[in-house]
Scaffold this motif. Structure first.
Motif, PDB file in Angstrom:
ATOM      1  N   GLY A  46      53.268  34.086  36.180  1.00  0.00           N
ATOM      2  CA  GLY A  46      52.926  35.504  36.294  1.00  0.00           C
ATOM      3  C   GLY A  46      51.529  35.795  35.788  1.00  0.00           C
ATOM      4  O   GLY A  46      50.755  36.519  36.442  1.00  0.00           O
ATOM      5  N   HIS A  47      51.171  35.227  34.647  1.00  0.00           N
ATOM      6  CA  HIS A  47      49.840  35.458  34.075  1.00  0.00           C
ATOM      7  C   HIS A  47      48.751  34.966  35.020  1.00  0.00           C
ATOM      8  O   HIS A  47      47.755  35.668  35.251  1.00  0.00           O
ATOM      9  CB  HIS A  47      49.745  34.742  32.724  1.00  0.00           C
ATOM     10  N   TYR A  48      48.938  33.776  35.585  1.00  0.00           N
ATOM     11  CA  TYR A  48      47.882  33.214  36.428  1.00  0.00           C
ATOM     12  C   TYR A  48      47.888  33.782  37.847  1.00  0.00           C
ATOM     13  O   TYR A  48      46.858  33.785  38.512  1.00  0.00           O
ATOM     14  CB  TYR A  48      47.946  31.683  36.401  1.00  0.00           C
ATOM     15  N   ARG A  49      49.016  34.310  38.288  1.00  0.00           N
ATOM     16  CA  ARG A  49      48.994  35.070  39.550  1.00  0.00           C
ATOM     17  C   ARG A  49      48.155  36.335  39.361  1.00  0.00           C
ATOM     18  O   ARG A  49      47.370  36.699  40.244  1.00  0.00           O
ATOM     19  CB  ARG A  49      50.415  35.425  39.977  1.00  0.00           C
ATOM     20  N   ASP A  50      48.342  36.989  38.232  1.00  0.00           N
ATOM     21  CA  ASP A  50      47.546  38.182  37.947  1.00  0.00           C
ATOM     22  C   ASP A  50      46.054  37.842  37.942  1.00  0.00           C
ATOM     23  O   ASP A  50      45.221  38.586  38.476  1.00  0.00           O
ATOM     24  CB  ASP A  50      47.935  38.778  36.599  1.00  0.00           C
ATOM     25  N   PHE A  51      45.710  36.717  37.320  1.00  0.00           N
ATOM     26  CA  PHE A  51      44.303  36.305  37.288  1.00  0.00           C
ATOM     27  C   PHE A  51      43.771  36.077  38.706  1.00  0.00           C
ATOM     28  O   PHE A  51      42.673  36.543  39.054  1.00  0.00           O
ATOM     29  CB  PHE A  51      44.148  35.024  36.465  1.00  0.00           C
ATOM     30  N   LEU A  52      44.536  35.384  39.535  1.00  0.00           N
ATOM     31  CA  LEU A  52      44.081  35.092  40.898  1.00  0.00           C
ATOM     32  C   LEU A  52      43.872  36.367  41.707  1.00  0.00           C
ATOM     33  O   LEU A  52      42.969  36.453  42.534  1.00  0.00           O
ATOM     34  CB  LEU A  52      45.067  34.168  41.601  1.00  0.00           C
ATOM     35  N   HIS A  53      44.708  37.379  41.456  1.00  0.00           N
ATOM     36  CA  HIS A  53      44.571  38.637  42.194  1.00  0.00           C
ATOM     37  C   HIS A  53      43.314  39.413  41.787  1.00  0.00           C
ATOM     38  O   HIS A  53      42.926  40.353  42.484  1.00  0.00           O
ATOM     39  CB  HIS A  53      45.816  39.506  41.992  1.00  0.00           C
ATOM     40  N   THR A  54      42.683  39.037  40.676  1.00  0.00           N
ATOM     41  CA  THR A  54      41.421  39.695  40.296  1.00  0.00           C
ATOM     42  C   THR A  54      40.222  39.094  41.024  1.00  0.00           C
ATOM     43  O   THR A  54      39.128  39.672  40.989  1.00  0.00           O
ATOM     44  CB  THR A  54      41.174  39.571  38.774  1.00  0.00           C
ATOM     45  N   LEU A  55      40.404  37.954  41.685  1.00  0.00           N
ATOM     46  CA  LEU A  55      39.294  37.304  42.381  1.00  0.00           C
ATOM     47  C   LEU A  55      39.103  37.922  43.762  1.00  0.00           C
ATOM     48  O   LEU A  55      40.069  38.367  44.389  1.00  0.00           O
ATOM     49  CB  LEU A  55      39.570  35.807  42.518  1.00  0.00           C
ATOM     50  N   PRO A  56      37.874  37.945  44.256  1.00  0.00           N
ATOM     51  CA  PRO A  56      37.627  38.512  45.589  1.00  0.00           C
ATOM     52  C   PRO A  56      38.428  37.787  46.666  1.00  0.00           C
ATOM     53  O   PRO A  56      38.518  36.558  46.655  1.00  0.00           O
ATOM     54  CB  PRO A  56      36.116  38.309  45.785  1.00  0.00           C
ATOM     55  N   THR A  57      38.977  38.537  47.578  1.00  0.00           N
ATOM     56  CA  THR A  57      39.764  37.922  48.659  1.00  0.00           C
ATOM     57  C   THR A  57      38.888  37.070  49.574  1.00  0.00           C
ATOM     58  O   THR A  57      39.392  36.178  50.259  1.00  0.00           O
ATOM     59  CB  THR A  57      40.468  39.010  49.484  1.00  0.00           C
ATOM     60  N   SER A  58      37.588  37.340  49.588  1.00  0.00           N
ATOM     61  CA  SER A  58      36.676  36.568  50.437  1.00  0.00           C
ATOM     62  C   SER A  58      36.230  35.260  49.797  1.00  0.00           C
ATOM     63  O   SER A  58      35.509  34.479  50.418  1.00  0.00           O
ATOM     64  CB  SER A  58      35.438  37.418  50.751  1.00  0.00           C
ATOM     65  N   MET A  59      36.650  35.005  48.575  1.00  0.00           N
ATOM     66  CA  MET A  59      36.212  33.795  47.865  1.00  0.00           C
ATOM     67  C   MET A  59      36.725  32.552  48.580  1.00  0.00           C
ATOM     68  O   MET A  59      37.900  32.475  48.954  1.00  0.00           O
ATOM     69  CB  MET A  59      36.728  33.818  46.419  1.00  0.00           C
ATOM     70  N   PRO A  60      35.869  31.530  48.806  1.00  0.00           N
ATOM     71  CA  PRO A  60      36.313  30.294  49.453  1.00  0.00           C
ATOM     72  C   PRO A  60      37.434  29.626  48.660  1.00  0.00           C
ATOM     73  O   PRO A  60      37.508  29.739  47.433  1.00  0.00           O
ATOM     74  CB  PRO A  60      35.046  29.429  49.454  1.00  0.00           C
ATOM     75  N   ALA A  61      38.294  28.904  49.367  1.00  0.00           N
ATOM     76  CA  ALA A  61      39.477  28.314  48.748  1.00  0.00           C
ATOM     77  C   ALA A  61      39.116  27.340  47.628  1.00  0.00           C
ATOM     78  O   ALA A  61      39.755  27.336  46.569  1.00  0.00           O
ATOM     79  CB  ALA A  61      40.315  27.611  49.809  1.00  0.00           C
ATOM     80  N   ASP A  62      38.079  26.509  47.825  1.00  0.00           N
ATOM     81  CA  ASP A  62      37.729  25.536  46.797  1.00  0.00           C
ATOM     82  C   ASP A  62      37.166  26.217  45.552  1.00  0.00           C
ATOM     83  O   ASP A  62      37.399  25.774  44.424  1.00  0.00           O
ATOM     84  CB  ASP A  62      36.742  24.502  47.342  1.00  0.00           C
ATOM     85  N   THR A  63      36.458  27.338  45.740  1.00  0.00           N
ATOM     86  CA  THR A  63      35.929  28.084  44.599  1.00  0.00           C
ATOM     87  C   THR A  63      37.062  28.738  43.820  1.00  0.00           C
ATOM     88  O   THR A  63      37.065  28.757  42.582  1.00  0.00           O
ATOM     89  CB  THR A  63      34.929  29.152  45.072  1.00  0.00           C
TER      90      THR A  63
END
Length: 374
Positions: A46-63
């Motif tokens: 849950g904590h790391y899903r929340d973190f991932l949702h703060t990243l831009p949706t356009s961010m490349p997968a490897d980044t």
């Protein structure tokens, strides 16, 4: 463990204090690798899903994958910082492994190592013992970085690592770069050496039966050869034993040769939850465990049999492997495959997260796998 062993509260909290910065005889550092990072992320999804949702949706997968990896390292390094300060850099380090480093070239390893080192002041860059890895170690040492050489299975690799550290320190001195706060460890993955199927296959090819005890003696022999080399070199590096195994004998008694028969010379240990619980059980039974204070003699008959197996010779002797063979050693290849699987698991977590709802506010998480010394 407190629930399972309530009468061992003092012993358990001594090993695992609530605040690592207050550790006196327990936690002295922590380590990461892609598999451990994957476990930590899944355990606090849950904590790391929340973190991932703060990243831009356009961010490349490897980044995005790298951002998640780095965040776990930051989370694990932070609680160790007080210990780093209190011990004047002797303890409180977090080993941050370069993901995919077993196949990266020198320039890529150096670049990624510098990125990891910039995440926190107590980062020890964890670099695999390949030909490219040792060239990168020299360069990073020359820049004043702390180093953990992982994927080490042979005296030859240790020899190359010590030379790389020495050359890097000489370059640092010549260019005015301080190495005063840098620390260097070499991680001998002792339990993986004997577990590799190729060892047993070669023994059968020589018409030898390789028992479980034989494999443990082989691992101890290589450990002793490594310590002898480090003693001759007078190196600032220290040997760290990881992949420690707990064995049960025919009478149902538990042992850990990797702890109980090593330590006559300064040795660091990475302690997994299973090993820590083994220590607690032995303490509860009134038979506490401590590393050896004297060298353990390898039985001559066992050593003679081991010397008939090329796999053992390649690990035991200086020059048993040449530089280009390090990354083709069977245990090295197995460890590299585990890294690949760990990164795949993380990528799968990211993919699943992007299909899930947005963030929910949760408490922060700090997680680590522990290291200690004798």
């Amino acid at each position: 463990m407190l629930q399972a062993y309530p009468d061992q509260r003092d012993f358990i909290t001594g090993l695992l204090p609530d605040e690592p910065g207050h550790s006196e005889a327990g936690v002295s550092g922590a380590t990461t690798n892609p598999a451990l990072i994957g476990q930590a992320v899944m355990s606090h999804a849950g904590h790391y899903r929340d973190f991932l949702h703060t990243l831009p949706t356009s961010m490349p997968a490897d980044t995005r994958l790298r951002q998640l990896y780095d965040q776990l390292i930051i989370d694990s390094a932070q609680p160790l910082l007080p210990l780093l300060r209190q011990t004047k850099q002797r303890a409180g380090w977090l080993s941050a492994q370069i993901e995919g480093g077993h196949w990266m070239n020198q320039d890529a390893l150096v670049a990624r190592g510098l990125e990891l080192a910039a995440l926190a002041p107590n980062i020890m860059i964890k670099i695999p013992g390949s030909a490219q890895g040792y060239r990168a170690i020299e360069e990073l040492v020359a820049r004043g970085c702390s180093i953990n050489n992982t994927f080490c299975f042979s005296v030859s690799q240790l020899d190359t690592c010590l030379k790389a550290i020495h050359a890097g320190r000489q370059r640092a001195l010549a260019s005015g770069v301080s190495t005063a706060r840098a620390r260097y460890v070499v991680s001998f993955m002792i339990g993986r050496l004997g577990a590799e199927p190729e060892f047993e296959r070669q023994a059968r090819g020589s018409r030898l039966h390789l028992g479980h005890t034989d494999k443990r003696w082989a691992e101890l022999a290589v450990y002793q050869a490594m310590q002898a080399l480090m003693r001759r070199r007078g190196t600032p590096a220290q040997l760290l034993l990881c992949s420690l195994k707990v064995d049960t004998d025919g009478r149902g008694r538990e042992h850990c040769w990797h702890l109980q028969r090593t330590g006559a010379e300064t040795t660091l240990y990475t302690l997994t939850p299973r090993v820590i619980e083994f220590l607690v059980r032995r303490q509860q039974a009134g038979r506490g465990i401590a590393p050896a204070t004297e060298w353990v003699q390898i039985p001559a008959k066992v050593l003679d049999r081991l010397l008939a197996i090329p796999y053992f010779n390649q690990a035991y002797f200086e020059g048993g492997l040449n530089l280009d063979e390090y990354a083709r050693q069977p245990a090295f290849l197995t460890a590299g495959n585990d890294v690949r699987l760990g990164m795949q698991r993380l990528q799968g977590f990211i993919t699943d997260t992007l299909d899930s709802p947005g963030p929910v506010r949760r408490p922060a998480f700090h997680g680590m796998t522990l290291e200690g010394r004798a």
